[in-house]
Design an enzyme around this catalytic site. Structure first.
Site, mmCIF file in Angstrom:
data_model
loop_
_atom_site.group_PDB
_atom_site.id
_atom_site.type_symbol
_atom_site.label_atom_id
_atom_site.label_comp_id
_atom_site.label_asym_id
_atom_site.label_seq_id
_atom_site.Cartn_x
_atom_site.Cartn_y
_atom_site.Cartn_z
ATOM 1 N N SER A 149 19.478 -14.581 -46.811
ATOM 2 C CA SER A 149 19.794 -15.941 -47.233
ATOM 3 C C SER A 149 19.300 -16.174 -48.666
ATOM 4 O O SER A 149 19.668 -15.436 -49.577
ATOM 5 C CB SER A 149 19.164 -16.939 -46.243
ATOM 6 O OG SER A 149 19.585 -18.248 -46.473
ATOM 7 N N ARG A 194 15.213 -31.171 -41.477
ATOM 8 C CA ARG A 194 15.109 -29.951 -40.679
ATOM 9 C C ARG A 194 16.174 -29.920 -39.583
ATOM 10 O O ARG A 194 16.758 -28.869 -39.307
ATOM 11 C CB ARG A 194 13.717 -29.854 -40.059
ATOM 12 C CG ARG A 194 13.505 -28.616 -39.197
ATOM 13 C CD ARG A 194 13.730 -27.341 -39.980
ATOM 14 N NE ARG A 194 13.344 -26.164 -39.231
ATOM 15 C CZ ARG A 194 13.568 -24.925 -39.625
ATOM 16 N NH1 ARG A 194 14.184 -24.715 -40.783
ATOM 17 N NH2 ARG A 194 13.192 -23.900 -38.895
ATOM 18 N N ASP A 242 28.012 -16.049 -38.685
ATOM 19 C CA ASP A 242 27.328 -16.832 -39.720
ATOM 20 C C ASP A 242 28.363 -17.649 -40.475
ATOM 21 O O ASP A 242 29.032 -17.157 -41.375
ATOM 22 C CB ASP A 242 26.585 -15.891 -40.663
ATOM 23 C CG ASP A 242 25.780 -16.626 -41.738
ATOM 24 O OD1 ASP A 242 25.876 -17.864 -41.809
ATOM 25 O OD2 ASP A 242 25.060 -15.944 -42.494
ATOM 26 N N HIS A 292 23.625 -17.863 -38.754
ATOM 27 C CA HIS A 292 22.916 -17.482 -39.971
ATOM 28 C C HIS A 292 21.529 -16.922 -39.675
ATOM 29 O O HIS A 292 21.038 -16.029 -40.370
ATOM 30 C CB HIS A 292 22.807 -18.705 -40.890
ATOM 31 C CG HIS A 292 22.244 -18.413 -42.236
ATOM 32 N ND1 HIS A 292 22.799 -17.488 -43.095
ATOM 33 C CD2 HIS A 292 21.160 -18.908 -42.882
ATOM 34 C CE1 HIS A 292 22.099 -17.437 -44.215
ATOM 35 N NE2 HIS A 292 21.091 -18.285 -44.109
ATOM 36 N N ASP A 293 20.870 -17.424 -38.644
ATOM 37 C CA ASP A 293 19.522 -16.963 -38.300
ATOM 38 C C ASP A 293 19.481 -15.524 -37.801
ATOM 39 O O ASP A 293 18.388 -14.989 -37.559
ATOM 40 C CB ASP A 293 18.909 -17.873 -37.234
ATOM 41 C CG ASP A 293 18.066 -18.990 -37.845
ATOM 42 O OD1 ASP A 293 17.938 -19.025 -39.079
ATOM 43 O OD2 ASP A 293 17.551 -19.828 -37.082
#
Length: 382
Positions: free
Chosen positions: A159, A229, A324, A357-358
């Protein structure tokens, strides 16, 4: 292979952060200057006699220098890439000397908005310079200088960390031999910038923000941080991953007909937001998301990404994940094409993973096998 190569992966163990003070001014791309600053970092493994086995692991948005291992007084505080880095792990610390650093502008010990400005005796707050990926890499290069490292065997990250790994090949092409770029984009899309702006608005419109100088008021804009968040976390997961983990499960098993928490996914997001607001700094969040927005190496070359990498000399491993949607594989392929246009040595993997994405932080066997094989080749060439 030696017996050690087949050893069960294990932790680097208890680690301690270190601090280096820099009295040389650091000039930012914005024109602002820090007359002096501190960088907090951790190291894992041993630097060899030739100083040729150093690896820099660059952190993404909410992480920092604590990449692997744990703290003796807080064994639950495990490094954010501990599954990747350690003895017998894909980046084997019995072979490599790995460095993690908290970037300038951070909130984990390096000089940032919450640090005291020696000129005023007060926290920098809103006066802290807007930082860019280029500024971070410049500071990292100075850290390498102080550690006596002329060239990194590899710079790696996922990222925002991957953007730093790319910038190293542009800004310091003679000081990096391999760039590991995971779940990346050569620049943010309008949609990604929009997500960041909504998160920043959540923070700056919090009544406790006080224009960024909330330290002097003894408050924290927790409400804004929680919302930021929650917004970000939604984008880090895929729809399939969220459905598999939470589905439409109700906390009590029945609909409550209210606007408090009814669904498990709501409870999860609130928990993530509450936890984040306890340890992260709001000004740092603004700075880091803006650095994401501003990264665009092609901008100085007529939007030609290939020209941006014309000076690069490193070998590259680029990896993306099919689910992602924030930094989709299409964006990684843009990077690969630009590198191939320069006849650079590029390996590319598009991993079919459901985590979104994680995924770059998680234990996907194919992903870890890929990184392990690449680092085995790096080690063979030392």
């Amino acid at each position: 292979m030696t017996p050690r190569d087949h050893a069960k992966p294990r932790s680097v163990g208890a680690v301690k952060p270190q601090t280096l003070h820099f009295s040389e001014p650091l000039r930012f791309r914005s024109g602002s200057v820090l007359d002096s600053y501190d960088l907090v970092y951790e190291t894992y493994g041993t630097l060899n006699a030739e100083k040729s086995n150093a690896v820099l692991a660059c952190h993404a948005l909410n992480a920092a220098h604590h990449v692997a291992g744990y703290y003796a007084d807080d064994v639950e505080n495990v490094g954010w890439w501990d599954n990747m880095i350690g003895p017998g792990k894909p980046v084997d610390t019995e072979k490599f000397f790995v460095i993690g650093v908290n970037n300038v502008g951070g909130c984990f010990g390096s000089t940032g908005p919450g640090s005291v400005n020696p000129k005023t005796g007060k926290p920098y707050g809103s006066s802290f310079p807007v930082v860019t990926v280029e500024d971070w890499v410049d500071a990292q290069a100075r850290l390498a200088d102080r550690l006596g490292i002329d060239s990194f065997a590899a710079v790696m990250g996922g990222s925002l960390g991957a953007m730093q790994a790319l910038q190293w090949t542009i800004g310091y092409p003679g000081r990096i031999r391999n760039s590991i770029v995971v779940a990346a984009a050569p620049r943010l899309s309008a949609q990604n910038i929009a997500f960041n702006e909504v998160a920043r608005q959540a923070i700056t419109t919090d009544p406790d923000f006080h224009g960024g100088d909330y330290y002097e008021h003894g408050v924290v804009p927790r409400r804004g941080l929680r919302l930021a968040r929650m917004i970000g976390h939604i984008t880090y997961l895929s729809d399939d991953a969220m459905m598999e983990k939470f589905g439409r499960a109700l906390r009590t098993g029945t609909i409550g007909f209210h606007f408090d928490v009814d669904f498990e996914i709501e409870s999860y997001l609130r928990h993530q937001g509450d936890k984040f607001s306890e340890y992260f700094d709001a000004n740092t969040y603004l700075l880091i998301t803006r650095a994401l927005d501003y990264f665009d190496p092609a901008a100085a070359h007529g939007d030609d990404l290939a020209k941006a990498f014309a000076a690069a000399r490193a070998r590259f491993l680029v990896a993306s994940f099919t689910s992602d949607w924030r930094f989709s594989p299409v964006r990684s392929r843009e990077i690969v094409k630009a590198l191939l246009d320069n006849r650079l040595d590029v390996s590319y993997a598009e991993i079919d993973a459901p985590h979104g994405h994680d995924a770059f932080l998680l234990d996907d066997p194919r992903y870890h096998a890929l990184v392990r094989a690449y680092f085995d080749n790096i080690y063979a060439a030392l």
